[in-house]
Structure formats: structure tokens, C-alpha cells
Design a protein around this motif. Structure first.
Motif, PDB file in Angstrom:
ATOM      1  N   GLU A  87      53.054  31.486  29.966  1.00  0.00           N
ATOM      2  CA  GLU A  87      53.008  31.341  28.514  1.00  0.00           C
ATOM      3  C   GLU A  87      51.579  31.191  28.011  1.00  0.00           C
ATOM      4  O   GLU A  87      51.228  31.721  26.950  1.00  0.00           O
ATOM      5  CB  GLU A  87      53.848  30.137  28.079  1.00  0.00           C
ATOM      6  CG  GLU A  87      55.343  30.383  28.119  1.00  0.00           C
ATOM      7  CD  GLU A  87      55.947  30.084  29.484  1.00  0.00           C
ATOM      8  OE1 GLU A  87      55.190  30.020  30.477  1.00  0.00           O
ATOM      9  OE2 GLU A  87      57.175  29.916  29.554  1.00  0.00           O
ATOM     10  N   MET A  88      50.739  30.485  28.761  1.00  0.00           N
ATOM     11  CA  MET A  88      49.349  30.313  28.348  1.00  0.00           C
ATOM     12  C   MET A  88      48.603  31.641  28.369  1.00  0.00           C
ATOM     13  O   MET A  88      47.817  31.944  27.471  1.00  0.00           O
ATOM     14  CB  MET A  88      48.657  29.290  29.253  1.00  0.00           C
ATOM     15  CG  MET A  88      49.204  27.874  29.142  1.00  0.00           C
ATOM     16  SD  MET A  88      49.030  27.170  27.485  1.00  0.00           S
ATOM     17  CE  MET A  88      47.241  27.064  27.355  1.00  0.00           C
ATOM     18  N   ILE A  89      48.845  32.459  29.391  1.00  0.00           N
ATOM     19  CA  ILE A  89      48.180  33.761  29.456  1.00  0.00           C
ATOM     20  C   ILE A  89      48.660  34.644  28.305  1.00  0.00           C
ATOM     21  O   ILE A  89      47.868  35.352  27.661  1.00  0.00           O
ATOM     22  CB  ILE A  89      48.421  34.429  30.824  1.00  0.00           C
ATOM     23  CG1 ILE A  89      47.618  33.692  31.908  1.00  0.00           C
ATOM     24  CG2 ILE A  89      48.042  35.914  30.785  1.00  0.00           C
ATOM     25  CD1 ILE A  89      47.824  34.222  33.303  1.00  0.00           C
ATOM     26  N   ARG A  90      49.929  34.609  28.019  1.00  0.00           N
ATOM     27  CA  ARG A  90      50.429  35.400  26.895  1.00  0.00           C
ATOM     28  C   ARG A  90      49.851  34.907  25.574  1.00  0.00           C
ATOM     29  O   ARG A  90      49.552  35.705  24.675  1.00  0.00           O
ATOM     30  CB  ARG A  90      51.958  35.373  26.875  1.00  0.00           C
ATOM     31  CG  ARG A  90      52.561  36.193  28.018  1.00  0.00           C
ATOM     32  CD  ARG A  90      54.064  36.316  27.930  1.00  0.00           C
ATOM     33  NE  ARG A  90      54.556  37.221  28.972  1.00  0.00           N
ATOM     34  CZ  ARG A  90      54.608  38.541  28.867  1.00  0.00           C
ATOM     35  NH1 ARG A  90      54.199  39.129  27.753  1.00  0.00           N
ATOM     36  NH2 ARG A  90      55.053  39.276  29.866  1.00  0.00           N
ATOM     37  N   ALA A  91      49.631  33.604  25.452  1.00  0.00           N
ATOM     38  CA  ALA A  91      49.073  33.059  24.212  1.00  0.00           C
ATOM     39  C   ALA A  91      47.644  33.543  23.984  1.00  0.00           C
ATOM     40  O   ALA A  91      47.289  33.962  22.873  1.00  0.00           O
ATOM     41  CB  ALA A  91      49.118  31.535  24.244  1.00  0.00           C
ATOM     42  N   VAL A  92      46.815  33.509  25.038  1.00  0.00           N
ATOM     43  CA  VAL A  92      45.408  33.895  24.849  1.00  0.00           C
ATOM     44  C   VAL A  92      45.252  35.405  24.724  1.00  0.00           C
ATOM     45  O   VAL A  92      44.197  35.891  24.292  1.00  0.00           O
ATOM     46  CB  VAL A  92      44.506  33.356  25.987  1.00  0.00           C
ATOM     47  CG1 VAL A  92      44.596  31.845  26.063  1.00  0.00           C
ATOM     48  CG2 VAL A  92      44.839  33.993  27.326  1.00  0.00           C
ATOM     49  N   THR A  93      46.278  36.166  25.072  1.00  0.00           N
ATOM     50  CA  THR A  93      46.216  37.624  24.935  1.00  0.00           C
ATOM     51  C   THR A  93      47.010  38.101  23.720  1.00  0.00           C
ATOM     52  O   THR A  93      47.398  39.280  23.644  1.00  0.00           O
ATOM     53  CB  THR A  93      46.745  38.310  26.205  1.00  0.00           C
ATOM     54  OG1 THR A  93      48.093  37.870  26.461  1.00  0.00           O
ATOM     55  CG2 THR A  93      45.883  37.981  27.411  1.00  0.00           C
ATOM     56  N   GLY A  94      47.238  37.217  22.782  1.00  0.00           N
ATOM     57  CA  GLY A  94      47.944  37.609  21.562  1.00  0.00           C
ATOM     58  C   GLY A  94      49.406  37.900  21.762  1.00  0.00           C
ATOM     59  O   GLY A  94      50.013  38.656  20.995  1.00  0.00           O
ATOM     60  N   GLY A  95      49.990  37.349  22.810  1.00  0.00           N
ATOM     61  CA  GLY A  95      51.409  37.537  23.085  1.00  0.00           C
ATOM     62  C   GLY A  95      51.714  38.691  24.016  1.00  0.00           C
ATOM     63  O   GLY A  95      52.833  38.806  24.512  1.00  0.00           O
ATOM     64  N   ALA A  96      50.731  39.543  24.271  1.00  0.00           N
ATOM     65  CA  ALA A  96      50.996  40.747  25.069  1.00  0.00           C
ATOM     66  C   ALA A  96      51.144  40.451  26.554  1.00  0.00           C
ATOM     67  O   ALA A  96      52.001  41.017  27.232  1.00  0.00           O
ATOM     68  CB  ALA A  96      49.876  41.760  24.862  1.00  0.00           C
ATOM     69  N   GLY A  97      50.302  39.573  27.073  1.00  0.00           N
ATOM     70  CA  GLY A  97      50.249  39.330  28.506  1.00  0.00           C
ATOM     71  C   GLY A  97      49.050  40.020  29.129  1.00  0.00           C
ATOM     72  O   GLY A  97      48.345  40.809  28.492  1.00  0.00           O
ATOM     73  N   ALA A  98      48.791  39.706  30.389  1.00  0.00           N
ATOM     74  CA  ALA A  98      47.671  40.309  31.109  1.00  0.00           C
ATOM     75  C   ALA A  98      47.997  41.743  31.499  1.00  0.00           C
ATOM     76  O   ALA A  98      49.139  42.071  31.819  1.00  0.00           O
ATOM     77  CB  ALA A  98      47.350  39.492  32.358  1.00  0.00           C
ATOM     78  N   ASP A  99      46.983  42.594  31.456  1.00  0.00           N
ATOM     79  CA  ASP A  99      47.171  43.966  31.933  1.00  0.00           C
ATOM     80  C   ASP A  99      47.444  43.985  33.432  1.00  0.00           C
ATOM     81  O   ASP A  99      48.246  44.785  33.921  1.00  0.00           O
ATOM     82  CB  ASP A  99      45.916  44.798  31.638  1.00  0.00           C
ATOM     83  CG  ASP A  99      45.644  44.918  30.156  1.00  0.00           C
ATOM     84  OD1 ASP A  99      46.323  45.713  29.495  1.00  0.00           O
ATOM     85  OD2 ASP A  99      44.754  44.186  29.658  1.00  0.00           O
ATOM     86  N   VAL A 100      46.748  43.113  34.142  1.00  0.00           N
ATOM     87  CA  VAL A 100      46.873  43.007  35.593  1.00  0.00           C
ATOM     88  C   VAL A 100      46.802  41.534  35.965  1.00  0.00           C
ATOM     89  O   VAL A 100      46.033  40.778  35.365  1.00  0.00           O
ATOM     90  CB  VAL A 100      45.737  43.759  36.329  1.00  0.00           C
ATOM     91  CG1 VAL A 100      45.899  43.644  37.846  1.00  0.00           C
ATOM     92  CG2 VAL A 100      45.689  45.218  35.916  1.00  0.00           C
ATOM     93  N   CYS A 101      47.587  41.133  36.943  1.00  0.00           N
ATOM     94  CA  CYS A 101      47.440  39.798  37.524  1.00  0.00           C
ATOM     95  C   CYS A 101      47.216  39.929  39.025  1.00  0.00           C
ATOM     96  O   CYS A 101      47.832  40.771  39.692  1.00  0.00           O
ATOM     97  CB  CYS A 101      48.667  38.932  37.266  1.00  0.00           C
ATOM     98  SG  CYS A 101      48.716  38.213  35.611  1.00  0.00           S
ATOM     99  N   LEU A 102      46.319  39.103  39.538  1.00  0.00           N
ATOM    100  CA  LEU A 102      46.087  39.005  40.970  1.00  0.00           C
ATOM    101  C   LEU A 102      46.622  37.656  41.429  1.00  0.00           C
ATOM    102  O   LEU A 102      46.250  36.619  40.870  1.00  0.00           O
ATOM    103  CB  LEU A 102      44.608  39.111  41.322  1.00  0.00           C
ATOM    104  CG  LEU A 102      43.938  40.471  41.178  1.00  0.00           C
ATOM    105  CD1 LEU A 102      43.562  40.730  39.725  1.00  0.00           C
ATOM    106  CD2 LEU A 102      42.691  40.539  42.046  1.00  0.00           C
ATOM    107  N   GLU A 103      47.503  37.664  42.420  1.00  0.00           N
ATOM    108  CA  GLU A 103      48.018  36.422  42.969  1.00  0.00           C
ATOM    109  C   GLU A 103      47.395  36.212  44.345  1.00  0.00           C
ATOM    110  O   GLU A 103      47.669  36.956  45.278  1.00  0.00           O
ATOM    111  CB  GLU A 103      49.543  36.454  43.067  1.00  0.00           C
ATOM    112  CG  GLU A 103      50.184  35.084  43.084  1.00  0.00           C
ATOM    113  CD  GLU A 103      49.700  34.186  44.196  1.00  0.00           C
ATOM    114  OE1 GLU A 103      49.005  33.187  43.910  1.00  0.00           O
ATOM    115  OE2 GLU A 103      49.998  34.501  45.369  1.00  0.00           O
ATOM    116  N   LEU A 104      46.549  35.203  44.466  1.00  0.00           N
ATOM    117  CA  LEU A 104      45.747  35.018  45.677  1.00  0.00           C
ATOM    118  C   LEU A 104      45.953  33.656  46.320  1.00  0.00           C
ATOM    119  O   LEU A 104      45.219  33.301  47.240  1.00  0.00           O
ATOM    120  CB  LEU A 104      44.261  35.225  45.345  1.00  0.00           C
ATOM    121  CG  LEU A 104      43.935  36.622  44.786  1.00  0.00           C
ATOM    122  CD1 LEU A 104      42.504  36.690  44.280  1.00  0.00           C
ATOM    123  CD2 LEU A 104      44.184  37.693  45.846  1.00  0.00           C
ATOM    124  N   SER A 105      46.954  32.920  45.873  1.00  0.00           N
ATOM    125  CA  SER A 105      47.212  31.610  46.471  1.00  0.00           C
ATOM    126  C   SER A 105      48.175  31.683  47.642  1.00  0.00           C
ATOM    127  O   SER A 105      48.204  30.791  48.486  1.00  0.00           O
ATOM    128  CB  SER A 105      47.773  30.653  45.413  1.00  0.00           C
ATOM    129  OG  SER A 105      49.116  30.979  45.101  1.00  0.00           O
TER     130      SER A 105
END
Length: 344
Positions: A210-228
């Protein structure tokens, strides 16, 4: 230090043991190790006993794991892949290296190693030798970046701000993207902001997707990298990504998935899930990139000053105290990042 090697005789049973010195053969060099970094991913899985290679065999021809009939393959001697050292001897037919040269490569946690001359590379001039331990972690991060197929101006979520994640954050920033860093440890998020991340999300107290969608104007990230390497984080990365976007799974996931609901956003948003693994570049770039080029390119970026990995070194421990060093990583203390064994 006399010649010695780190030995793992069973889960959480580790020590530094004496070993014979190998003779030098044609085309080889002898390297005296200065530093050897400990991986908080692969090596911890061996230390904890969760690595699939401990209970199954990898059929390289068929690219598949098969059942193992024998017992666990302990002891493991000299595992490790983040080494830097000084060449102290060269074979008569070797011309590409000379005595006294500081080189990086993979020869495991050992004081003295004999390796093929082409398997080591000179450390860029002027660098602290400690920087050499980051060649492999940097290659892992760059492999994930290449698999992500980033474009200028895109939003990128980077889940997991350990050593690999922090390097990936920096590389994504260098690629011209806007990075949102996600982790559960505030100190690591501060480091991510120092690497150029636009925003930092503390997943321990904030809903990451939800935080990523908020900072991107609701759209979401173009790409996410999961490295954990955590399944719940992979689920959040999928939730944070735009419809038909890409998620790069670069963590070393252990066991069966828990917390990963593929019938939700993954299915409804048609998310492209891509695996990144350091042994080979992503199919789209494999014609131009291979594992050797990836590692050398990362070290060139370090040599050029575009990436500074030294702030990621949290502990330098005498090689004789390797048991304490692995315990540090195993505990997962908030101040622990790159732990390095000192063989000098």
C-alpha cells in the motif's frame, strides 16, 4: 598464518582447521587470502542445514534436483565465494599476473589457495582490498538488475535491504529509476536512502504494498525486486507491482512457500515473475552478458567510484573466530550486514 581452511562438519558446527599447502601447477597462481566475506544467504543455508543441496543431488545435465541416497555431504571444507588476496607465486607460463598483485575471485575461506590464473582478477587501482569481497554479491545484485529490464524514470520497489538489496538499490538508482526501499530494520533503510532511494518503507510497521502504491499515485511499481528470500516479502512485492508488471525473485528461498497467495494479485494482475540467479544472465540479455562480464562490470563501477560498498561492512573478524562470525549472521542482529573474515 599457517595454511588453514574453514570446515563445516554439520549444522552450526564450524571451525578453522589446518590443511596442507597445494603445489603450484601450470597456468596457476598462489594467492594468500587477506579477506573473505561471508554470504548471509547461501552460506547461512549451509550453516543452518536448510540448503537443498544437503539433502538432494543437482543433476546438472537435466537441471533438476534428484533424491540423495547417501547421508548429508558434511564435512564441507573451504566453502565461500567472496575472496580477495595477494598473489605470492605464479607458474612460469603465467604472464597475466605478477607477484604482489591484489586480486579478487572465488577460492573459499582458506588462508592459501592455488587457482587458475584466469579465475582471478586484479583489484582496481586505489581500492581498499576490503572492496574485493563484494565482487560476487555485486554480481548477484547486477544479475537481478539485468533481469528487471529497468527503464529511465520507472518506479522500482526493492524488497530486502541486506547487502544484496542495498547494492541493487544503488544500481537501480544508477539506471535512472526511482527506488522505494523496503525492509524491517530502520538502520538499513537509512543506508538505502544514502544509496539514493527516494522513499523507505519499514515493513515491520507499514503495509509495504500500500505504501508503494501511495507514493506512485496509486499505480504501483513498474518493477519490484525481492531480495530477502522471504515468501511474505515476495507476496508483498507482487501486490505492489502494476498490472502486467515484473517481479524479480532474486532471494534464495528455503523450504515450501508460506505467506505467498498466488491466487490473489499475482493471478488477477497477470504479474510476470522472473527468477534471477548469479550463474547466468537473464535470457533477454544472455547474448551480451555472462557471469564473468557481470562481476567485472560491477567491480569497474566500484573502481570508478559509482558504487561504494565499504559502508556495508559491519564486522571484520579474525578468521580463527569464524564460529563467532557465523553466529553473528545467524542471529540476524539489526547492526549486522557484511561480515568479513580477516586472514592476515
Amino acid at each position: 598464518m599457517e595454511n588453514s581452511v574453514v570446515c563445516l562438519t554439520g549444522p552450526r558446527q564450524i571451525s578453522l582447521e589446518p590443511c596442507p599447502t597445494e603445489p603450484l601447477g601450470a597456468g596457476q597462481v598462489r594467492v594468500r587470502t587477506r579477506y573473505s566475506g561471508i554470504s548471509a544467504g547461501t552460506e547461512l543455508t549451509l550453516y543452518r542445514g536448510s540448503n537443498p543441496r544437503l539433502t538432494k543431488d543437482w543433476d546438472d545435465a537435466r537441471r533438476i534436483f534428484v533424491p540423495r541416497e547417501a547421508t548429508l555431504p558434511y564435512p564441507l571444507a573451504g566453502f565461500g565465494y567472496e575472496e580477495v588476496g595477494e598473489i605470492v607465486e605464479v607458474a612460469p607460463d603465467v604472464t597475466r599476473h605478477q607477484v604482489g598483485e591484489i586480486v579478487w575471485g572465488i577460492w573459499g575461506h582458506r588462508a592459501d589457495a592455488v587457482v587458475a590464473a584466469e579465475a582471478v582478477a586484479a583489484l582496481p587501482a586505489g581500492l581498499d582490498p576490503l572492496a574485493g569481497v563484494f565482487a560476487r554479491p555485486g554480481a548477484i545484485a547486477l544479475t537481478a538488475i539485468l533481469a528487471a529490464d529497468l527503464h529511465l524514470g520507472e518506479w522500482v520497489g526493492v524488497f530486502g535491504q541486506g547487502v544484496i538489496g542495498l547494492i541493487a538499490t544503488r544500481l537501480a538508482v544508477l539506471s535512472g529509476t526511482r527506488v522505494v526501499a523496503v525492509d524491517r530494520i530502520p538502520a538499513r533503510l537509512d543506508l538505502a536512502l544514502g544509496q539514493g532511494a527516494r522513499f523507505a518503507v519499514n515493513a515491520a510497521v507499514e503495509p509495504a504494498a500500500e505504501m508503494i502504491r501511495a507514493v506512485t499515485g496509486g499505480a504501483g511499481a513498474d518493477v519490484c525486486l525481492e531480495l530477502s528470500g522471504a515468501y511474505p516479502a515476495l507476496h508483498q512485492a507482487i501486490r505492489a507491482t502494476v498490472p502486467a508488471g515484473r517481479v524479480v525473485a532474486g532471494g534464495f528461498y528455503q523450504g515450501e512457500a508460506g505467506g505467498l497467495a498466488l491466487g490473489e494479485e499475482f493471478h488477477h494482475n497477470r504479474i510476470q515473475l522472473v527468477a534471477a540467479q548469479v550463474s547466468a544472465a537473464a535470457p533477454g540479455v544472455a547474448g551480451r552478458w555472462n557471469s564473468v562480464r557481470i562481476a567485472h562490470t560491477f567491480m569497474e563501477l566500484v573502481g570508478d567510484g559509482q558504487v561504494d560498498p565499504l559502508p556495508l561492512v559491519s564486522h571484520v573478524v579474525a578468521a580463527a573466530s569464524v564460529a563467532e562470525a557465523l553466529e553473528l549472521l545467524d542471529r540476524g542482529d539489526s547492526d549486522t550486514l557484511q561480515v568479513v573474515l580477516d586472514f592476515s
